[in-house]
Design a protein around this motif. Structure first.
Motif, PDB file in Angstrom:
ATOM      1  N   LEU A 125       0.715  -1.146  -0.031  1.00  0.00           N
ATOM      2  CA  LEU A 125      -0.065  -0.066   0.051  1.00  0.00           C
ATOM      3  C   LEU A 125       0.404   1.043  -0.277  1.00  0.00           C
ATOM      4  N   THR A 134      -4.988  -5.238  -7.308  1.00  0.00           N
ATOM      5  CA  THR A 134      -5.440  -4.303  -6.534  1.00  0.00           C
ATOM      6  C   THR A 134      -5.671  -3.885  -4.830  1.00  0.00           C
ATOM      7  N   ARG A 171      -5.012  -0.013  -4.571  1.00  0.00           N
ATOM      8  CA  ARG A 171      -5.518   1.054  -3.541  1.00  0.00           C
ATOM      9  C   ARG A 171      -4.827   1.815  -2.972  1.00  0.00           C
ATOM     10  N   ARG A 219     -14.402   3.997  -2.883  1.00  0.00           N
ATOM     11  CA  ARG A 219     -13.439   3.049  -2.219  1.00  0.00           C
ATOM     12  C   ARG A 219     -12.926   2.261  -3.584  1.00  0.00           C
ATOM     13  N   VAL A 220     -11.791   1.816  -3.498  1.00  0.00           N
ATOM     14  CA  VAL A 220     -11.580   1.308  -4.533  1.00  0.00           C
ATOM     15  C   VAL A 220     -11.140  -0.286  -4.042  1.00  0.00           C
ATOM     16  N   THR A 221     -12.059  -1.133  -5.198  1.00  0.00           N
ATOM     17  CA  THR A 221     -12.071  -2.305  -5.574  1.00  0.00           C
ATOM     18  C   THR A 221     -12.148  -3.572  -6.988  1.00  0.00           C
ATOM     19  N   HIS A 227      -9.250   3.096 -13.390  1.00  0.00           N
ATOM     20  CA  HIS A 227      -8.990   2.189 -12.849  1.00  0.00           C
ATOM     21  C   HIS A 227      -9.795   1.295 -13.377  1.00  0.00           C
TER      22      HIS A 227
END
Length: 159
Positions: free
Chosen positions: A17, A44, A48, A59-61, A83
Motif C-alpha cells: 500500500l 488491487t 488502493r 472505495r477502490v475495489t 481503474h
C-alpha cells in the motif's frame, strides 16, 4: 524499454500500500500503469495505494464486473484515476470501446490484466509485475517503457 528492470520486495500488505501511495503521488494525467500478476498477487491492493497517493475519492475495489471505475481527486486538483480490470475483455476492440485513450488526456489510467491490450494506449507506460512468494512477500518488478518513467522509477525505489 528505456531503463533496466528493477525489483523490490514488500513483506507486508501495508508495504505494498505504501509503495502504491508513493507511486500515486507522482502520477499525472496521461500516465498509464499496467498491473500484471496472478489472482491474489496484490494488484488491487497496489491500486488502493495508488488511489490514496493520488488523493482520490471512493472505495477502490477490483473493477472485475464493472470493467472500469473512475475516481476523482478529493481536493479537485490533480488527475482523475481510471481503474480498469481487463480480465474479462475479449481483445483490442473491447479496450477500444472503453475509450481509455481519451481518458488519458485528463486521467492516470491503471489497468489490471492489461498486458497485450492496453500498452498501445500510450507511447510511454509503466508495467508492474507482481509475484507473491510462498512466504507471502510480494515482489514487484518495475518495467518502465518510455523516458518519462526512468527518473520516476529510480525515485520510487530510492536509487
Amino acid at each position: 524499454m528505456s531503463a533496466a528492470l528493477r525489483t523490490a520486495e514488500f513483506p507486508e500488505e501495508s508495504d505494498t500500500l505504501e509503495f502504491g501511495r508513493r507511486l500515486g503521488a507522482v502520477l499525472r494525467a496521461g500516465d498509464l500503469v499496467l498491473l500484471d500478476g496472478p489472482l491474489g498477487a496484490g494488484k488491487t491492493v497496489l491500486a488502493r495505494g495508488i488511489a490514496a497517493g493520488m488523493g482520490v475519492t471512493g472505495r477502490v475495489t477490483s473493477p472485475t464486473f464493472v470493467i472500469a471505475r473512475v475516481h476523482r481527486p478529493e481536493s479537485g486538483d490533480g488527475p482523475v484515476l481510471v481503474h480498469v480490470d481487463a480480465y474479462r475483455l475479449g481483445g483490442l476492440d473491447d479496450i477500444d470501446d472503453l475509450d481509455l485513450d481519451t481518458d488519458l488526456t485528463e486521467a492516470a489510467v491503471v489497468v489490471e490484466w492489461g498486458e497485450g491490450l492496453a500498452e498501445r494506449l500510450a507511447d510511454s507506460h509503466l508495467m508492474l509485475r507482481i509475484r507473491r512468494r510462498p512466504d507471502d512477500v510480494r515482489e514487484i518488478t518495475l518495467e518502465p517503457h518510455g523516458e518519462s518513467w526512468d527518473a520516476r522509477v529510480a525515485e520510487l525505489l530510492g536509487r
